[in-house]
Scaffold this active site. Structure first.
Site, short mmCIF file in Angstrom:
data_model
loop_
_atom_site.label_atom_id
_atom_site.label_comp_id
_atom_site.label_asym_id
_atom_site.label_seq_id
_atom_site.Cartn_x
_atom_site.Cartn_y
_atom_site.Cartn_z
N GLU A 111 -5.18 1.78 2.22
CA GLU A 111 -6.14 1.13 2.64
C GLU A 111 -7.52 1.95 2.28
O GLU A 111 -8.51 1.46 1.74
CB GLU A 111 -6.38 0.54 3.76
CG GLU A 111 -5.17 -0.57 4.29
CD GLU A 111 -4.97 -0.56 5.76
OE1 GLU A 111 -4.24 0.18 6.34
OE2 GLU A 111 -5.35 -1.82 6.07
N GLU A 131 3.08 -1.94 7.23
CA GLU A 131 2.61 -1.93 8.57
C GLU A 131 3.51 -2.88 9.26
O GLU A 131 3.77 -2.75 10.42
CB GLU A 131 1.42 -2.37 8.79
CG GLU A 131 0.16 -0.99 8.71
CD GLU A 131 -0.19 -1.08 7.20
OE1 GLU A 131 0.28 -1.55 6.20
OE2 GLU A 131 -1.15 -0.39 6.81
#
Ligand SMILES: C[C@H](O)CC(=O)SCCNC(=O)CCNC(=O)[C@H](O)C(C)(C)COP(=O)(O)OP(=O)(O)OC[C@H]1O[C@@H](n2cnc3c(N)ncnc32)[C@H](O)[C@@H]1OP(=O)(O)O
Length: 722
Positions: A111, A131
């Protein structure tokens, strides 16, 4: 302090910010803070025209520091406002940014890279957003930037499966802008950043791109389909749906609205037990390789180069396959040529099925098969580092074999047995090699199932345990070191599973309803009766007798299994058991089971007919699993496992206990130890007159934890008397 980020400005006017937190540059809040400060400084400095973000030790970052999740309840203290500002400072600050990515960019690592205006990586780099595997969703803008970089379909797939892509795929998808050799990474990234600053390369802002996003009319059905599939595949999980929802909001209302939704969804997911359970499993799985008195004893593990497998049956050939796949030379010994050839044939067909599934090339499979040789005698055994015996479960036979092995092998050769029911000390009784005798208990199919129980006796040397741990890791198993007892850890803990289910049937419940509650209701891969059919009622009967002998005071002697044996309904292998099976082994409820159930109930005398007792699906789950938890507590109290978390990993990997429930012991903690003890006590009282109090009565470890309010995962307190 090891957790930091540093800033260096070169003569080219490019500032390089390096993330530092060995071994994987996890984004600890201190690292994020330092990154934020470095960024602010770089943007403010007049001598800086562009910024490169990279990681130390040739690794970018494995994402947010998961240990922070374990410390805090709910999201590791991730503050969405800070995340928003550090990513927008990377993306839209005064100066352009380029991510120089080596080895890995996972989770928050990717990210961070996606917030930069360009990404360059090295060959072999893995990029992904895993995640969901931790019960959360991307929280640094991943739900918004990934779809805009690679398209919705691919982005949703990457997030829902948690699977990373490699450098080549990333380049093809447009996730990275270039792939360069490791030695050229920083140079290339600096040049790229300088060119953006000079206006000779475009400055891309991932959050604002729309060129890769499918049009709304296509995007929404993609998300609807993904949602339906997820609900079907993982009906117990909320966080994948929260993730899809954040993506949807971004697609419908734009990246900024999507970021807001992502923050809210992240906070919600992070507050759920699923997240706590999955973070626990992440660390527990890595901790099984750390065993007190073994891995902290200053010993050096030996590498196994050549191993021998005794017996080329289903287990033996699987063990041989796993060992050869890890690059070891393997000898399979059998008693005659016919058995030997079928053993070698099984290895080849195991490999062929990997080729068929696209896991390896035909050439690679041939090279692995060439490492496996067959023999009918012990003449080559002087050259092997380890033997794994996988013959019939016959004590006398095993004792003879181990006596022969002592003569045929080097005095430093590890002698292991894959037995699942026989005492490891007894197997080695006719040798003087007790210090190098160990259990290596695989689960079928051995080349696929990920768990290896390493059974040490009180005579097994720490070096041998360490070497077997090393062997387990080499063959890509998760090794769990356990003590020597009936059933070792996994089978012992699970022995009340089928017994409690049979007891419920004898109390008047429908077996198919029980399986449904455990499968769909709880999330096991199959219910106890379907499992019994898979294992075989004959095996179940044999194992049940072992438990009855070892633990008579707490074994429910299930007549149902005896009756199935009498009716020759042994399960899948005979075409019928609790279920009936078609040629494709598909299970169907069988009306012919009814008289067998009736006969069992009659003999048990617990159900007098009429309406069966009221048991909700939750009652069924607790009635079956709380005795399993109770046995798990005994295993902890007796020191059979090194730490309670080992049992969580073992139950997840060997029995398919849902990882999102944290494994057996963590699950009991999350459900509440007091509640577990209270229900067990209630049943112990209720069934006392039927002689079943022992089956339910909480052991001291469990009762003490319930009384003192401590967690079962805490383990035995030093000095406590159990
Ligand atoms: C806001 C964000 O969206 C939220 C997030 O970023 S959540 C984090 C997402 N990232 C992940 O899930 C990646 C998790 N890590 C992995 O998959 C693997 O560790 C890996 C592929 C990076 C490396 O695998 P491998 O080489 O087999 O080494 P492995 O033993 O797993 O890890 C090495 C050490 O790093 C630790 N580690 C790995 N990733 C970590 C992380 N993100 N945080 C903290 N520790 C981490 C491991 O616990 C292990 O520690 P140990 O040596 O003390 O046991």
């Amino acid at each position: 302090m090891n957790q930091k980020a540093s800033l260096q400005v070169g003569h080219d006017g490019v500032a390089v910010i390096t993330l530092q937190n060995p071994p994987v540059n996890a984004l600890h809040p201190a690292v994020l803070n330092a990154l934020f400060n470095c960024l602010r400084e770089a943007h403010a400095r007049r001598d800086v025209k562009a910024i490169v973000v990279t990681g130390s030790n040739n690794r970018f970052s494995a994402g947010f520091d998961i240990a922070e999740f374990a410390k805090s309840s709910g999201g590791g203290g991730i503050d969405s406002r800070i995340n928003d500002s550090f990513c927008s400072l990377l993306e839209s600050g005064p100066k352009p940014t380029v991510a120089a990515v080596a080895s890995m960019a996972l989770g928050g690592g990717l990210e961070t890279a996606m917030a930069c205006n360009a990404r360059i990586c090295t060959p072999g780099t893995k990029l992904g957003l895993p995640e969901l595997q931790l019960g959360i969703l991307p929280g640094f803008g991943g739900t918004q930037r990934l779809p805009r970089l690679v398209g919705l379909q691919k982005a949703a797939q990457m997030m829902l499966t948690s699977a990373p892509v490699n450098d080549k795929k990333a380049a093809k998808l447009g996730l990275v802008d270039a792939v360069v050799p490791q030695g050229k990474l920083l140079e290339a990234a600096r040049a790229w950043a300088a060119e953006i600053a000079a206006g000779t390369k475009p400055r891309n802002f991932s959050l604002y791109r729309t060129d890769k996003l499918e049009p709304l009319g296509e995007a929404l059905p993609i998300l609807e389909f993904a949602k339906a599939e997820t609900q079907k595949r993982a009906p117990h999980l909320t966080h994948p749906l929260l993730c899809l929802d954040a993506i949807r909001v971004g697609v419908e209302q734009g990246g900024h609205a999507g970021l807001k939704q992502e923050s809210a969804a992240f906070a919600q997911a992070a507050s759920l037990d699923t997240h706590k359970a999955l973070v626990h499993i992440f660390f527990a799985q890595r901790a099984t390789k750390k065993v007190k008195g073994i891995t902290d004893a200053g010993l050096k593990p030996r590498k196994m180069k050549k191993i021998a497998v005794l017996g080329g049956g289903l287990m033996g050939s699987g063990i041989a396959t796993a060992s050869a796949l890890a690059g070891m030379d393997v000898i399979i010994k059998e008693v005659n040529d016919k058995f030997l050839q079928s053993g070698l044939g099984r290895v080849k067909s195991n490999l062929a099925s990997s080729v068929k599934r696209g896991k390896m090339t035909k050439e690679a499979a041939d090279a692995v098969a060439a490492r496996v040789k067959g023999t009918l005698d012990y003449s080559d055994f002087g050259s092997v580092d380890m033997v794994v015996e996988a013959v019939l479960e016959d004590v006398g036979l095993k004792q003879r074999i181990f006596a022969d092995l002592e003569k045929a092998c080097r005095p430093d050769c590890i002698l292991s047995s894959n037995t699942s029911t026989i005492d490891i000390s007894v197997i080695g009784q006719k040798t003087r090699a007790a210090d190098r005798i160990v259990g290596a208990h695989f689960f079928s199919p051995a080349h696929i199932m990920p768990l290896l129980e390493i059974v040490r006796t009180d005579k097994t040397s720490p070096q041998v345990v360490l070497d077997t741990l090393e062997y387990g890791s080499a063959i890509k198993k998760t090794p769990v070191v356990v003590g020597n007892c009936t059933g070792f850890a996994v089978n012992r803990v699970f022995f009340p599973y089928t017994q409690a289910a049979c007891l419920l049937v004898d109390l008047g419940l429908d077996p198919y309803k029980i399986d449904k509650a455990i499968l769909g209701g709880f999330g096991m891969p199959m219910g106890p009766f379907r499992l019994s059919d898979l294992v075989g009622a004959d095996v179940g009967l044999h194992v049940g007798k072992n438990f009855l002998e070892s633990f008579p005071e707490r074994t429910y002697s299930a007549k149902l299994i005896v009756k199935l044996n009498e009716a020759k309904r042994l399960g899948e292998k005979t075409g019928s058991g609790f279920y009936q099976y078609d040629a494709k082994r598909k299970a169907k409820p069988d009306p012919a089971l009814a008289p067998i159930v009736e006969a069992s109930r009659k003999e048990a005398g617990l159900f007098k007919g009429g309406k069966p007792p009221a048991f909700s699906p939750q009652d069924i789950i607790e009635f079956i699993f709380f005795p399993v938890v109770n046995e798990g507590c005994r295993v902890i109290a007796e020191g059979i496992v090194d730490k309670p978390a080992d049992l969580d990993v073992a139950t997840v990997l060997a029995m398919g206990f849902p990882p999102y429930r944290g494994g057996l012991i963590k699950w009991a903690d999350l459900v509440g130890v007091k509640h577990v003890a209270q229900r067990l006590n209630q049943w112990a009282q209720q069934f006392e007159s039927a002689g079943l109090a022992g089956f339910f009565k909480p052991c001291k470890y469990l009762q003490d934890a319930a009384d003192s309010g401590s967690q079962l995962s805490a383990g035995v307190r030093p000095g406590s008397k159990l």
